[in-house]
Design an enzyme around this catalytic site. Structure first.
Site: not given
Lengths: 416, 103
Positions: B100-103
């Protein structure tokens, strides 16, 4: 008297302070906001400064002027939060402030020093950031007289504030160099740790083709390990190299150091937070708003706004002894400047990725989603006024806090 | 088992991640890894097991920095084991959602 302490007077902290000042009975509740800086920045405006479109005066206001007179404001760094004893310690005067409820809105900080080679002699000569006012101004002075070469925009790691800002920077740079008549002397590259232009697949595709149309190259899956300022090269962990003449970095982001000092954060100093109620996972009288959370949604002002909208009524229930409702859905929306007086707009939440359609009124808009238009650009420019005069004051905006599927085209069909 | 067989046995989302992490098996990991051009060694398995355990404990997948910090693996090595975006790649092979770091 009962006391609510709000740590941080940025977008989330200011909005929630002003809303609570109106909602809570002044003879029962004392509201205290603590921030180390007397200046409030309109951070979305930083993007426009390197291109001479905004000046510092457009993005800066005294923090006190933006807060309701009923809010007590203390300007001091916070040394530590002691959740077990319900108190925070201020650096100024070394005094303790006890609280009944604590709202953490301490945001994120930039850590360019964590990437070797970024902050040497080349810093603000050939290497810049635009996430700080000083960085954006220094970059503006260089861009105004730059004669061309390879401009590389690099995102060090996710998450970052406003994940579309690096794309907007690329689009505006392309437009800016065209206006200056030196477009053919400039190569523009966006090097990102993501697998494409953006984090969500549909938007990534649309934005990716817009970048390609403008001749902006995207290097995906690029994790920078170090920068060699003498050779002017970015090097990744898997030994790829990208040469640059001008590097615009989006440095590593982490939560505020007070979170680490207090032992209440994860490895990047973000506070573990319930994704639907915004309560700190490990504490029953602490809430976390804005960029300080570890939530899987964008770190952006729009998210802070939608959080405050659902948090305030929930908090009023909670202090009456009712349970919290799981009302926050991860809603985010952002204008994306694409240059040439146009912008796109995206609207999404935890579950639904950005889709084409119209916003906020189904079919009518006026803002088209996931598509370039002039009206979106005017929306973005108008937004600065809305931010200072409506949003921060905690006045109602005619936008629902929860994302709506009405007006969105689920299959990507519909009038293009 | 080939990647095509995997997609017939379990549901993958549009980005190729398992829809239901509980359906994961070591055979599925082997097949997904093969598709990525990776032959799994004991070192790979150590990281896959860590990522699955992390997911089970926290309800979300670890990011690159969380893997390197908590498992003590050098970033460089992680890139050698799972080239091009190791956090995403190992999450996919381990059958857990995209980090979820990629938001």
């Amino acid at each position: 008297m009962k006391r609510v302490i709000i740590l941080g007077g940025g977008t989330a902290g200011t909005m929630v302070a002003n809303r609570l000042a109106r909602e809570l009975a002044p003879d029962v509740w004392r509201i205290t906001l603590v921030d180390e800086s007397k200046v409030h920045y309109y951070q979305p405006g930083f993007l426009f400064i390197p291109f001479g479109l905004y000046k510092a005066r457009d993005v800066v206001r005294p923090r006190r002027d933006l807060l309701d007179p009923r809010v007590e404001v203390i300007f001091s760094p916070v040394e530590v939060i002691e959740p077990d004893r319900n108190r925070v310690r201020l650096q100024q005067g070394q005094r303790w402030l006890p609280y009944d409820f604590l709202i953490i809105a301490t945001g994120v900080r930039l850590f360019p020093q964590e990437t070797p080679g970024l902050m040497g002699e080349a810093w603000q000569r050939s290497i810049f950031d635009f996430y700080t006012l000083e960085g954006a101004q220094a970059l503006g002075r260089t861009l105004a007289r730059w004669e061309g070469g390879h401009l590389v925009i690099n995102i060090v790691d996710m998450p970052i504030k406003c994940p579309v800002a690096p794309l907007e920077f690329a689009f505006l740079a392309e437009w800016f160099f065209t206006q200056r008549g030196i477009r053919e002397k400039v190569k523009i590259t966006l090097a990102t740790p993501l697998s494409g232009a953006f984090t969500k697949p549909r938007a990534s595709e649309v934005l990716g083709s817009l970048l390609a149309e403008r001749g902006i190259e995207v290097v995906p899956d690029f994790y920078v390990e170090a920068v060699d300022p003498d050779r002017r090269v970015l090097r990744s962990f898997d030994e790829q190299e990208i040469p640059f003449d001008l590097l615009v970095t989006v440095p590593l982001h982490k939560g505020d150091a007070v979170i680490a000092r207090s032992g209440i954060g994860d490895g990047l100093n973000y506070v573990p937070t319930d994704k639907h109620t915004l309560k700190a996972k490990h504490f029953d009288n602490i809430f976390v708003l804005g960029d300080a959370t570890d939530l899987p949604t964008s770190k952006a002002g729009s998210v802070a706004h939608f959080q405050v909208e659902v948090f305030v009524p929930n908090f009023l229930r909670y202090i009456e002894g009712l349970e919290l409702l799981p009302t926050f859905d991860g809603h985010a929306n952002c204008y994306i400047e694409t240059g040439y007086g146009k912008a796109a707009l995206i609207d999404f939440n935890y579950e639904v990725e950005p889709l084409p359609g119209m916003y906020p009124l189904p079919g009518l808009g006026p803002f088209p989603l996931l598509r370039e238009s002039r009206v979106n650009h005017w929306g973005k420019l108008l937004f600065r006024w809305v931010y200072w005069h409506v949003l921060l004051k905690g006045k109602e905006l005619p936008l629902p806090a929860q994302m709506s599927l009405a007006g969105k085209w689920l299959n990507g069909a519909g009038g293009r | 088992m080939t990647a095509q067989v995997v997609s017939k046995q379990v549901a993958l989302n549009e980005e190729g991640f398992l829809v239901n992490p509980a359906e994961w098996t070591p055979e599925i990991a082997e097949a997904l890894a093969r598709e990525e051009g990776i032959t799994l060694t004991p070192r790979h398995w150590e990281i896959i097991r860590f990522v699955r355990a992390y997911y089970q404990e926290h309800g979300k997948s670890p990011t690159l920095r969380q893997i390197t910090a908590e498992l003590g693996v050098p970033t460089k090595e992680l890139f050698q084991l799972f080239p091009k975006g190791p956090a995403k790649k190992v999450a996919r092979i381990a059958g857990v959602p995209k980090p979820e770091g990629c938001v």
